[in-house]
Design a protein around this motif. Structure first.
Motif, PDB file in Angstrom:
ATOM      1  N   PRO A 239      53.760  28.896  15.055  1.00  0.00           N
ATOM      2  CA  PRO A 239      54.790  29.602  15.837  1.00  0.00           C
ATOM      3  C   PRO A 239      54.435  31.037  16.204  1.00  0.00           C
ATOM      4  CG  PRO A 239      55.788  28.400  14.007  1.00  0.00           C
ATOM      5  CD  PRO A 239      54.307  28.381  13.782  1.00  0.00           C
ATOM      6  N   GLY A 240      53.457  31.644  15.511  1.00  0.00           N
ATOM      7  CA  GLY A 240      53.157  33.046  15.765  1.00  0.00           C
ATOM      8  C   GLY A 240      51.863  33.307  16.499  1.00  0.00           C
ATOM      9  N   VAL A 241      51.109  32.241  16.848  1.00  0.00           N
ATOM     10  CA  VAL A 241      49.803  32.428  17.475  1.00  0.00           C
ATOM     11  C   VAL A 241      49.639  31.432  18.621  1.00  0.00           C
ATOM     12  CG1 VAL A 241      48.749  33.259  15.338  1.00  0.00           C
ATOM     13  CG2 VAL A 241      48.659  30.819  15.885  1.00  0.00           C
ATOM     14  N   VAL A 242      48.561  31.613  19.375  1.00  0.00           N
ATOM     15  CA  VAL A 242      48.218  30.674  20.445  1.00  0.00           C
ATOM     16  C   VAL A 242      46.831  30.099  20.159  1.00  0.00           C
ATOM     17  CG1 VAL A 242      49.665  31.709  22.214  1.00  0.00           C
ATOM     18  CG2 VAL A 242      47.351  32.570  21.882  1.00  0.00           C
ATOM     19  N   GLY A 243      46.681  28.816  20.424  1.00  0.00           N
ATOM     20  CA  GLY A 243      45.393  28.172  20.256  1.00  0.00           C
ATOM     21  C   GLY A 243      44.569  28.268  21.527  1.00  0.00           C
ATOM     22  N   LEU A 244      43.435  27.596  21.551  1.00  0.00           N
ATOM     23  CA  LEU A 244      42.623  27.534  22.763  1.00  0.00           C
ATOM     24  C   LEU A 244      43.356  26.705  23.813  1.00  0.00           C
ATOM     25  CD1 LEU A 244      39.012  27.011  21.323  1.00  0.00           C
ATOM     26  CD2 LEU A 244      40.326  29.114  21.625  1.00  0.00           C
ATOM     27  N   PRO A 245      42.996  26.850  25.071  1.00  0.00           N
ATOM     28  CA  PRO A 245      43.686  26.083  26.120  1.00  0.00           C
ATOM     29  C   PRO A 245      43.678  24.588  25.828  1.00  0.00           C
ATOM     30  CG  PRO A 245      42.265  27.752  27.088  1.00  0.00           C
ATOM     31  CD  PRO A 245      41.985  27.773  25.625  1.00  0.00           C
ATOM     32  N   ASP A 246      44.722  23.907  26.283  1.00  0.00           N
ATOM     33  CA  ASP A 246      44.830  22.462  26.078  1.00  0.00           C
ATOM     34  C   ASP A 246      43.583  21.745  26.584  1.00  0.00           C
ATOM     35  OD1 ASP A 246      47.299  22.828  24.983  1.00  0.00           O
ATOM     36  OD2 ASP A 246      48.409  22.310  26.806  1.00  0.00           O
ATOM     37  N   ARG A 247      43.219  20.704  25.832  1.00  0.00           N
ATOM     38  CA  ARG A 247      42.098  19.834  26.185  1.00  0.00           C
ATOM     39  C   ARG A 247      40.736  20.541  26.098  1.00  0.00           C
ATOM     40  NH1 ARG A 247      46.145  18.637  29.583  1.00  0.00           N
ATOM     41  NH2 ARG A 247      45.280  19.878  31.279  1.00  0.00           N
ATOM     42  N   THR A 248      40.685  21.680  25.390  1.00  0.00           N
ATOM     43  CA  THR A 248      39.381  22.304  25.129  1.00  0.00           C
ATOM     44  C   THR A 248      38.569  21.411  24.196  1.00  0.00           C
ATOM     45  OG1 THR A 248      40.237  24.553  25.433  1.00  0.00           O
ATOM     46  CG2 THR A 248      38.213  24.316  24.153  1.00  0.00           C
ATOM     47  N   GLU A 249      37.317  21.184  24.543  1.00  0.00           N
ATOM     48  CA  GLU A 249      36.446  20.356  23.723  1.00  0.00           C
ATOM     49  C   GLU A 249      35.064  20.999  23.609  1.00  0.00           C
ATOM     50  OE1 GLU A 249      36.235  16.422  25.235  1.00  0.00           O
ATOM     51  OE2 GLU A 249      38.342  15.961  24.873  1.00  0.00           O
ATOM     52  N   LEU A 250      34.410  20.717  22.515  1.00  0.00           N
ATOM     53  CA  LEU A 250      33.045  21.182  22.293  1.00  0.00           C
ATOM     54  C   LEU A 250      32.084  20.203  22.961  1.00  0.00           C
ATOM     55  CD1 LEU A 250      31.100  23.160  20.841  1.00  0.00           C
ATOM     56  CD2 LEU A 250      31.263  21.679  18.821  1.00  0.00           C
ATOM     57  N   ILE A 251      31.246  20.706  23.853  1.00  0.00           N
ATOM     58  CA  ILE A 251      30.232  19.882  24.505  1.00  0.00           C
ATOM     59  C   ILE A 251      28.995  19.865  23.623  1.00  0.00           C
ATOM     60  CG2 ILE A 251      28.802  19.565  26.556  1.00  0.00           C
ATOM     61  CD1 ILE A 251      30.893  21.087  28.154  1.00  0.00           C
ATOM     62  N   ASN A 252      28.655  18.699  23.092  1.00  0.00           N
ATOM     63  CA  ASN A 252      27.575  18.568  22.139  1.00  0.00           C
ATOM     64  C   ASN A 252      27.869  19.432  20.908  1.00  0.00           C
ATOM     65  OD1 ASN A 252      26.150  16.810  23.895  1.00  0.00           O
ATOM     66  ND2 ASN A 252      25.375  18.597  25.029  1.00  0.00           N
ATOM     67  N   ASN A 253      26.886  19.717  20.112  1.00  0.00           N
ATOM     68  CA  ASN A 253      27.068  20.560  18.937  1.00  0.00           C
ATOM     69  C   ASN A 253      26.597  21.972  19.233  1.00  0.00           C
ATOM     70  OD1 ASN A 253      28.130  18.613  17.166  1.00  0.00           O
ATOM     71  ND2 ASN A 253      26.083  17.840  16.692  1.00  0.00           N
ATOM     72  N   ALA A 254      27.253  22.938  18.578  1.00  0.00           N
ATOM     73  CA  ALA A 254      26.742  24.302  18.651  1.00  0.00           C
ATOM     74  C   ALA A 254      25.361  24.333  18.007  1.00  0.00           C
ATOM     75  CB  ALA A 254      27.690  25.264  17.942  1.00  0.00           C
ATOM     76  N   THR A 255      24.461  25.040  18.609  1.00  0.00           N
ATOM     77  CA  THR A 255      23.085  25.089  18.119  1.00  0.00           C
ATOM     78  C   THR A 255      22.672  26.529  17.878  1.00  0.00           C
ATOM     79  OG1 THR A 255      22.206  25.142  20.383  1.00  0.00           O
ATOM     80  CG2 THR A 255      22.446  22.973  19.336  1.00  0.00           C
ATOM     81  N   GLY A 256      21.617  26.701  17.090  1.00  0.00           N
ATOM     82  CA  GLY A 256      21.140  28.046  16.835  1.00  0.00           C
ATOM     83  C   GLY A 256      19.833  28.060  16.094  1.00  0.00           C
ATOM     84  N   ALA A 257      19.074  29.099  16.346  1.00  0.00           N
ATOM     85  CA  ALA A 257      17.816  29.334  15.645  1.00  0.00           C
ATOM     86  C   ALA A 257      17.380  30.762  15.913  1.00  0.00           C
ATOM     87  CB  ALA A 257      16.730  28.355  16.114  1.00  0.00           C
ATOM     88  N   ASN A 258      16.746  31.375  14.903  1.00  0.00           N
ATOM     89  CA  ASN A 258      16.199  32.726  15.057  1.00  0.00           C
ATOM     90  C   ASN A 258      17.255  33.735  15.503  1.00  0.00           C
ATOM     91  OD1 ASN A 258      13.580  31.740  14.403  1.00  0.00           O
ATOM     92  ND2 ASN A 258      13.326  31.064  16.529  1.00  0.00           N
ATOM     93  N   GLY A 259      18.453  33.618  14.919  1.00  0.00           N
ATOM     94  CA  GLY A 259      19.500  34.588  15.218  1.00  0.00           C
ATOM     95  C   GLY A 259      20.130  34.451  16.589  1.00  0.00           C
ATOM     96  N   ARG A 260      20.017  33.297  17.215  1.00  0.00           N
ATOM     97  CA  ARG A 260      20.615  33.075  18.537  1.00  0.00           C
ATOM     98  C   ARG A 260      21.457  31.794  18.464  1.00  0.00           C
ATOM     99  NH1 ARG A 260      19.141  34.818  23.905  1.00  0.00           N
ATOM    100  NH2 ARG A 260      20.478  33.674  25.374  1.00  0.00           N
ATOM    101  N   TRP A 261      22.743  31.902  18.818  1.00  0.00           N
ATOM    102  CA  TRP A 261      23.666  30.781  18.699  1.00  0.00           C
ATOM    103  C   TRP A 261      24.211  30.435  20.073  1.00  0.00           C
ATOM    104  CZ3 TRP A 261      23.306  29.184  13.800  1.00  0.00           C
ATOM    105  CH2 TRP A 261      22.913  30.128  12.845  1.00  0.00           C
ATOM    106  N   GLU A 262      24.291  29.140  20.362  1.00  0.00           N
ATOM    107  CA  GLU A 262      24.780  28.677  21.659  1.00  0.00           C
ATOM    108  C   GLU A 262      25.973  27.754  21.450  1.00  0.00           C
ATOM    109  OE1 GLU A 262      21.659  26.852  23.849  1.00  0.00           O
ATOM    110  OE2 GLU A 262      20.388  28.650  23.896  1.00  0.00           O
ATOM    111  N   VAL A 263      27.052  28.052  22.173  1.00  0.00           N
ATOM    112  CA  VAL A 263      28.278  27.257  22.110  1.00  0.00           C
ATOM    113  C   VAL A 263      28.666  26.885  23.530  1.00  0.00           C
ATOM    114  CG1 VAL A 263      30.725  27.257  21.496  1.00  0.00           C
ATOM    115  CG2 VAL A 263      29.062  28.397  19.995  1.00  0.00           C
ATOM    116  N   ASN A 264      28.877  25.599  23.762  1.00  0.00           N
ATOM    117  CA  ASN A 264      29.221  25.099  25.096  1.00  0.00           C
ATOM    118  C   ASN A 264      30.570  24.402  25.022  1.00  0.00           C
ATOM    119  OD1 ASN A 264      29.150  24.368  27.764  1.00  0.00           O
ATOM    120  ND2 ASN A 264      27.359  23.042  27.613  1.00  0.00           N
ATOM    121  N   LEU A 265      31.551  24.908  25.754  1.00  0.00           N
ATOM    122  CA  LEU A 265      32.910  24.380  25.708  1.00  0.00           C
ATOM    123  C   LEU A 265      33.336  23.839  27.058  1.00  0.00           C
ATOM    124  CD1 LEU A 265      34.799  27.129  23.634  1.00  0.00           C
ATOM    125  CD2 LEU A 265      34.011  24.894  22.824  1.00  0.00           C
ATOM    126  N   ASP A 266      34.036  22.733  27.024  1.00  0.00           N
ATOM    127  CA  ASP A 266      34.761  22.240  28.208  1.00  0.00           C
ATOM    128  C   ASP A 266      36.170  22.790  28.097  1.00  0.00           C
ATOM    129  OD1 ASP A 266      35.895  20.941  30.302  1.00  0.00           O
ATOM    130  OD2 ASP A 266      35.554  18.910  29.563  1.00  0.00           O
TER     131      ASP A 266
END
Length: 604
Positions: A239-266
Motif C-alpha cells: 500500500p505504500g510503494v509502487v512496483g515496476l510497470p505491469d507485465r515487466t519481465e526479465l529477458i534472459n538472465n542478468a549476466t556479468g563478468a569483470n565488474g560489468r553487469w547487464e540487465v535486459n527488461l521487457d
C-alpha cells in the motif's frame, strides 16, 4: 549387533531452556540450543550449505538441529536435502512441491523432548513458535501453520550392526509433512538483504526485506535481485510503494563478468525519468556490489552506470544533520551533553519550552524545525502541542481535546517541503496530526485493541505499532492531506507484553518487553531475527527512542535511549543519564535531591 546404550524403555528427555523443576535424581537432561554442526562450504565466515545427515553421528540433539537446517539453500533442492534425513520407508510421507510452491515454515525452537522407546527408536516432540513462511522469492511471509508442536521419531541408520554405528547416523521416522527451518538456520545459511521500491509518490526509496541463500553463487546475485524487483514488494508494504510497470519481465538472465553487469527488461513505457529511477532502484537493491551496470529496456541500451557513483549521487533519505541528544528536565527540553558528541541548542523559544512531558523534534528538508510535544493540561490531563518554523520556534498550537495519556509523537519525514504530518497515540487510539495540532483518528484493520505506541521509519513510509501488547508493522500511504495505514502485519517475537518500540535501522526495530524479565531486543522488520540488546532492564520501559540508521547514515556512539521506572538511560556505552548531563539547569542547593532527566530523544 552393537546397540546404542539405552537408559530405559521410557527414557531420556531433553529440554531446551532451564527452570523446568526437574528433580536432581531424575533421568532428565537439560540442554541449551547449541550451535549448528560443522560441514559444508564457508561464505563470509558462515557455512553456505547445511550439514548432511551423517554429520551428527548418533547425537539425537545435533541431528534434530541439523534436520531443522536441512531445507536451507536453493529452493529447487530443498525436498531432496530434507528427504536425505528421512528413513527410506517414510520418504513418501513428505509430499514434494515444485518451483514457486516450495515454502519453508520458519520456526523458533522453544523446547525439545526426547523419549527412548523399548524398540530402540526415539520419540521427539518439539515445541515451536511459528515465525513465517520463507517463499522461493526470498520473502518471509506471515505464518500459515498454527501448530505449536511437532512429533516424529528417530532410528539408527546402521544395518547389521558392526563398528559403523556412529558413522551411519540417524533417520527421521513419521516426518512432519512440511519443510521446517529454524530461525537459527535462517540466520546462518541466508543473507538478509534489502531491496528497494519507490514510495507511492515516487519521492524516496523504501526498503523491503529478502533472504538470499548463501549457496547462491555471487555471479547470480544480480539475477536474483532483478527477479525480486520484477515480482513486486511484500504484501504488507504494497500500500505504500509502487512496483515496476505491469507485465515487466526479465529477458534472459542478468549476466556479468569483470565488474560489468547487464540487465535486459521487457518493460512498457518510454519514460526516461522512470528508467532513471529504475537504475537508482537497482543500484541500491544490489547492496554494496561494485562495478558497472548496463540496463537495456527491450534491448535498447541505456548509458552505462557506475553503481557506487549512482549510490553516492542518489542517497537514501539522508539525515540532514548529525543527531543531537535532548531530554526533558522539570518540564522543559534541555540538551544532553556527552563527550565526543555534537550538542545543540534547544530550537524552541523559552516561552513555549514549558510544561512538556515528551517531544519529537525533527529537522525538515527546508531546514525548518518540526516540534511536536505532549504538554500538561488541566487536572493532570495532557494535550498535543505543535510548532514549526525557523528556530527558535516561538508559536505553537494546541490540540482542542485533552487526554488522560498521550504517547511520544512522531513525525512522518518527507524529502520535500510539504507541510509536516505526524502520528501519536492518545488514550489507546492512533491519530495523525498536522502543523496546527489538529488530530484525526487513523483506523487500523485490527480487532479492537488498545494502541500503546507508534514509531515511524526514517523513510516516512513505514510504521511500527504496539497494539494489545503485540508488535506490528504497516505501510503508510499519504492520502492527499491525510495519512492512511495499510493492513498491519503482526510480527512473531519471543518477547511478551511489549511496551515500547522505535526504528533502530531501516530493517530493524528496537523493542521493549518481557523475556522472563524486562528486556530490550533488536528485531528484524519481519520478526525472524532477534538480538537481545539488554536483558536486565529491571523495570517496564515506558519510553524508548532510537537513532535510525541506514547505509547512508553512520551509527552514533549511542543508538538508543529509554526510560524505565522514572530513570533515563543511554546505550553504547550503557549508562544512566544523570542530571549533570543536562545543560542549562540551575545548580541544585545542597541537601536537595535533583530531579531525574526524562523522555530523552534525538534531533536530526
Amino acid at each position: 549387533m552393537r546397540r546404542r546404550n539405552l537408559l530405559g524403555a521410557f527414557g531420556v528427555v531433553l529440554l531446551l531452556g532451564a527452570g523446568c523443576g526437574i528433580p536432581a535424581a531424575s533421568d532428565v537432561r537439560v540442554d541449551g540450543k547449541g550451535g549448528a554442526a560443522t560441514e559444508a562450504g564457508v561464505v563470509d565466515g558462515r557455512r553456505s550449505e547445511p550439514p548432511t545427515r551423517t554429520a551428527s553421528g548418533s547425537s539425537n540433539e545435533v541431528f534434530v538441529r541439523n534436520f531443522l537446517s536441512a531445507a536451507a539453500g536453493e529452493p529447487d533442492r530443498a525436498y531432496e536435502r530434507v528427504k536425505a534425513f528421512i528413513a527410506p520407508e517414510h520418504k513418501p510421507r513428505l509430499q514434494d512441491k515444485k518451483g514457486s510452491e516450495v515454502a519453508l515454515n520458519v520456526v523458533r525452537l522453544r523446547e525439545a523432548v526426547y523419549t527412548l522407546n523399548s524398540d530402540e527408536t526415539t520419540t521427539v516432540k518439539i515445541t515451536v513458535q511459528q515465525i513465517g513462511v520463507l517463499r522461493a522469492n526470498g520473502i518471509l511471509a506471515p505464518p500459515v501453520a498454527t501448530e505449536t508442536e511437532y512429533e516424529f521419531g528417530l532410528r539408527s541408520a546402521a544395518f547389521d550392526g558392526g563398528v559403523n554405528d556412529e558413522r551411519a547416523g540417524l533417520y527421521i521416522l513419521d516426518p512432519p509433512n512440511v519443510l521446517l527451518l529454524s530461525d537459527i538456520a535462517l540466520k546462518q545459511y541466508y543473507q538478509d538483504e534489502s531491496i528497494y521500491f519507490w514510495s507511492s509518490d515516487r519521492t524516496r526509496l523504501v526498503p523491503d526485506q529478502r533472504y538470499r541463500p548463501l549457496a547462491v553463487p555471487d555471479e547470480r546475485r544480480v539475477n536474483e535481485v532483478v527477479k525480486w524487483l520484477v515480482g513486486g514488494p511484500s504484501d504488507w508494504l504494497r500500500p505504500g510503494v509502487v512496483g515496476l510497470p505491469d507485465r515487466t519481465e526479465l529477458i534472459n538472465n542478468a549476466t556479468g563478468a569483470n565488474g560489468r553487469w547487464e540487465v535486459n527488461l521487457d518493460m512498457s513505457g518510454d519514460d526516461q525519468h522512470g528508467i532513471d529511477q529504475l537504475i537508482t532502484q537497482l543500484a541500491w537493491s544490489l547492496g554494496d556490489l561494485p562495478g558497472e551496470l548496463e540496463l537495456r529496456v527491450r534491448n535498447n541500451s541505456q548509458p552505462v552506470q557506475d553503481l557506487n557513483e549512482r549510490r553516492n549521487s542518489q542517497q537514501l533519505y539522508p539525515n540532514i544533520a548529525s543527531p543531537q541528544r535532548f531530554g526533558v528536565y522539570e518540564g522543559a527540553i534541555h540538551p544532553l551533553d556527552f563527550d565526543g558528541e555534537l550538542s545543540g541548542v534547544v530550537p524552541l523559544a523559552p516561552e513555549v519550552n514549558r510544561t512538556i512531558v515528551s517531544a519529537d523534534l525533527a529537522l525538515a528538508k527546508d531546514r525548518r524545525i518540526l516540534a511536536a510535544m505532549v504538554v500538561t493540561g488541566s487536572k493532570s490531563r495532557q494535550r498535543l502541542a505543535v510548532g514549526t518554523g525557523i528556530e527558535p520556534v516561538s508559536v505553537i498550537s494546541r490540540s482542542d481535546a485533552e487526554y488522560s495519556s498521550i504517547s511520544r509523537p512522531v513525525w512522518l519525514r518527507t524529502v520535500d517541503s510539504r507541510p509536516g504530518r505526524g502520528l501519536v497515540v492518545a488514550d489507546g487510539q492512533l491519530y495523525r496530526f498536522d502543523e496546527a495540532a489538529r488530530m484525526y483518528p487513523v483506523p487500523l484493520n485490527l480487532p479492537s485493541a488498545k494502541v500503546t505506541a507508534v514509531a515511524a521509519a526514517l523513510d516516512g513510509q513505514r510504521v511500527a505499532l504496539i497494539v494489545g501488547g503485540r508488535l506490528y508493522v504497516a505501510a503508510v500511504n499519504p492520502d492527499g492531506g491525510g495519512v492512511s495505514i495499510g493492513p498491519p502485519r503482526q510480527l512473531a517475537t519471543s518477547l511478551t507484553g511489549l511496551t515500547a518500540v522505535d526504528w533502530g535501522r531501516e530493517d530493524r526495530l528496537v523493542v521493549a518487553g518481557s523475556a522472563g524479565q524486562q528486556a530490550i531486543y533488536e528485531i528484524s522488520v519481519d520478526g525472524a531475527l532477534e538480538t537481545p540488546l539488554r536483558t536486565d532492564v529491571g523495570a517496564k520501559v515506558n519510553h524508548l527512542t532510537a537513532y535510525p540508521t541506514n547505509r547512508s547514515v553512520r551509527v552514533p556512539s549511542g543508538a538508543y535511549m529509554y526510560e524505565a521506572n522514572g530513570v533515563a538511560y543511554r546505550s553504547s556505552p550503557f549508562e544512566r543519564i544523570e542530571p549533570d548531563r543536562v545543560r542549562g539547569i540551575a545548580p541544585v542547593p545542597a541537601g536537595v535531591r535533583p530531579s531525574n532527566p526524562s523522555a530523552p530523544f534525538f534531533l536530526y
